[in-house]
Design an enzyme around this catalytic site. Structure first.
Site, PDB file in Angstrom:
ATOM      1  N   GLU A 248       0.753  -1.102  -0.111  1.00  0.00           N
ATOM      2  CA  GLU A 248       0.084  -0.051   0.060  1.00  0.00           C
ATOM      3  C   GLU A 248       0.858   1.273  -0.050  1.00  0.00           C
ATOM      4  O   GLU A 248       1.738   1.558   1.098  1.00  0.00           O
ATOM      5  CB  GLU A 248      -1.016  -0.135   1.204  1.00  0.00           C
ATOM      6  CG  GLU A 248      -1.925   0.976   1.103  1.00  0.00           C
ATOM      7  CD  GLU A 248      -1.940   2.302   1.686  1.00  0.00           C
ATOM      8  OE1 GLU A 248      -1.375   3.173   1.008  1.00  0.00           O
ATOM      9  OE2 GLU A 248      -2.165   2.368   2.906  1.00  0.00           O
ATOM     10  N   CYS A 282      -3.001   7.847   4.502  1.00  0.00           N
ATOM     11  CA  CYS A 282      -3.014   7.707   3.056  1.00  0.00           C
ATOM     12  C   CYS A 282      -4.098   7.757   2.188  1.00  0.00           C
ATOM     13  O   CYS A 282      -4.143   8.224   1.244  1.00  0.00           O
ATOM     14  CB  CYS A 282      -2.449   6.208   2.702  1.00  0.00           C
ATOM     15  SG  CYS A 282      -0.895   5.594   3.638  1.00  0.00           S
TER      16      CYS A 282
END
Length: 501
Positions: A248, A282
């Site tokens: 990720e 994020c």
């Protein structure tokens, strides 16, 4: 370990004191030393990997029901543990407001229960046979030991997402926490006492430790969350070793406010999307595309909602804590300065908060009149700043939102069902939120497109990331098949064509 105010916590698996030199842990809100940490030596890492591999050899032989029982006991332990100490350490290490820190840690138990039961149910597949009398099926087996290289922003929850899946699949786990959240991670590690000795380990360290875990022949799968540049290095290193990697890699998430958006709700949602945890998420909203017809009214509501936020120490009554370190604030200021120099207007914020000169604080900031020529629309910001772009209509918003190398998440506010469906189909992102940003679900895959990642966490895909398949063909009654060697003579080519078909 001493009291919470001055932890001297520099441990490795089984809680022995590390032999390595210690480093200070600095509170980003006060710049005071709140503890010390150590980084494991190469020798310590070698011993850890030996122990985890040994423990995993026994763990993989357990039946699915017994393994699930262990994971349920672990979830019970998490629920019964006073995690306030861990939350306080997290806030002091990286500035996260206490309500978010305590919520993160307290929310970890369900993912272990989810994967405990999924691993029992998803055991393989029996296929329709290609030959009479043959049982043909796929089975799942663990890789061995997985390495989990964690970020500072959600050090416990994101670790549990991949560790739960990996353990359920039959692996052992080695966790490298972010340097900025070493203490809180080590505090949480005590819950893993519920599992067989040595199965899960934590190895504090820097990038060198992470590289060693990826390169080691005694780790067999990788989970990584971090910047795009670091993720690319991890992916390349794992590929050289032919190791699967779940990555990720962050993003620059867009949010669209259409002409059919409920402005008060959209403004409140944009505040949470953009400024949650000081924008150090994020999936934070970093790019905001607002349709021209409602642009000014929305900005007024957005600014009003933003100005309600309180800035301060994460252990006080505040929604906006400090950034994790000086470099993070300098990056935010650089991107704001670049945008302003290229024509952006500061609707609010854009500075260090008055009276908060100590610590790495930055006001929640809204920039309007932003254009693609500005760096802020092309880099991951990771701070409490959002760039607003005025667009002509909904289709223009979709096109602009997709004009990015990132593709983690995307949000939209609208009451038009056609717009909602169109956005879910056309937005180029691994996750799309309609009228409710940043939500996750243990049963649904989490991850990005484009430069934002490889593979998925959570859901069935999150479990499959940590196990490999094996095809099995079992003929219960051995017979000699007609296609086995040697071939009959009349199977071979001869002038005039083959006789056998």
């Amino acid at each position: 370990m001493t009291d919470t105010a001055t932890p001297r916590y520099y441990l490795v698996p089984n809680y022995h004191i590390s032999e390595s030199p210690t480093r200070p842990v600095i509170d980003p809100a006060t710049l005071e030393e709140v503890g010390v940490r150590a980084e494991v030596s190469a020798e310590e890492l070698d011993r850890v990997l030996t122990r985890v591999n040994t423990a995993q050899a026994a763990w993989k032989r357990l039946d699915a029901k017994t393994r699930a029982q262990h994971l349920h006991q672990l979830a019970n332990r998490i629920e019964a543990t006073d995690v306030s100490r861990c939350a306080v350490l997290m806030s002091r290490e990286m500035g996260k407001p206490y309500p978010e820190a305590i919520g993160e840690v307290a929310n970890c138990a369900p993912v272990f229960r989810y994967y405990a039961e999924m691993a029992r149910d998803e055991a393989g597949k029996v296929a329709g046979t290609t030959q009479t009398g043959s049982l043909q099926y796929a089975r799942y087996e663990p890789y061995g030991v997985s390495a989990h290289i964690m970020p500072f922003n959600f050090p416990i929850l994101l670790m549990c997402w991949t560790v739960a899946a990996s353990l359920a699949a039959g692996n052992g786990c080695v966790i490298k926490p972010a340097a900025a959240t070493t203490l809180s991670t080590l505090e949480f590690m005590q819950v893993f006492d519920e599992l067989p000795d040595g199965l899960v380990a934590c190895v504090p360290g820097d990038a060198t430790t992470g590289e060693a875990l990826v390169e080691s022949e005694r780790t067999h799968a990788i989970a990584f969350t971090g910047s795009v540049a670091a993720a690319q290095n991890v992916a390349a290193a794992a590929a050289r070793r032919m190791k699967p990697a779940v990555i990720e890699a962050g993003g620059s998430d867009p949010m669209i406010i259409t002409a059919h958006a409920p402005l008060e709700v959209a403004a409140a949602g944009a505040v949470t999307g953009a400024f949650h945890m000081s924008g150090q998420v994020c999936t934070s909203t970093e790019r905001l595309y607002v349709v021209d017809s409602i642009h000014d009214d929305f900005i007024n509501a957005f600014v009003a909602e933003t100005q309600r936020l309180r800035i301060g120490n994460g252990l006080e009554k505040s929604e906006i804590g400090p950034l994790a370190n000086q470099a993070a604030r300098e990056k935010v200021q650089r991107l704001v300065n670049d945008a302003v120099a290229k024509g952006a207007k500061v609707a609010c914020g854009g500075r260090v908060p008055p009276g908060l000169d100590t610590g790495w604080f930055y006001e929640p900031t809204i920039l309007t009149d932003c254009t693609p020529a500005m760096d802020i629309l092309n880099e991951e910001l990771f701070g409490p700043v959002v760039a607003v772009v005025r667009v002509a209509d909904f289709d223009a918003a979709l096109q602009a939102a997709n004009d990015s190398r990132f593709g983690l998440g995307a949000s939209i506010f609208t009451t038009d069902l056609a717009e909602a469906h169109k956005a879910s189909e056309r937005l180029e992102a691994g996750m799309v939120w309609i009228n409710n940003p940043m939500i996750d679900n243990d049963a649904l895959p989490f991850g990005g497109w484009k430069a934002s990642g490889l593979g998925r966490e959570l859901g069935r895909q999150g479990l499959d990331a940590f196990r490999r398949t094996k095809m099995v063909v079992l003929d219960h009654q051995p017979v000699r098949h007609d296609w086995w060697y040697p071939y009959p003579d009349d199977w071979f080519y001869h002038e005039g064509g083959r006789k056998h078909v």
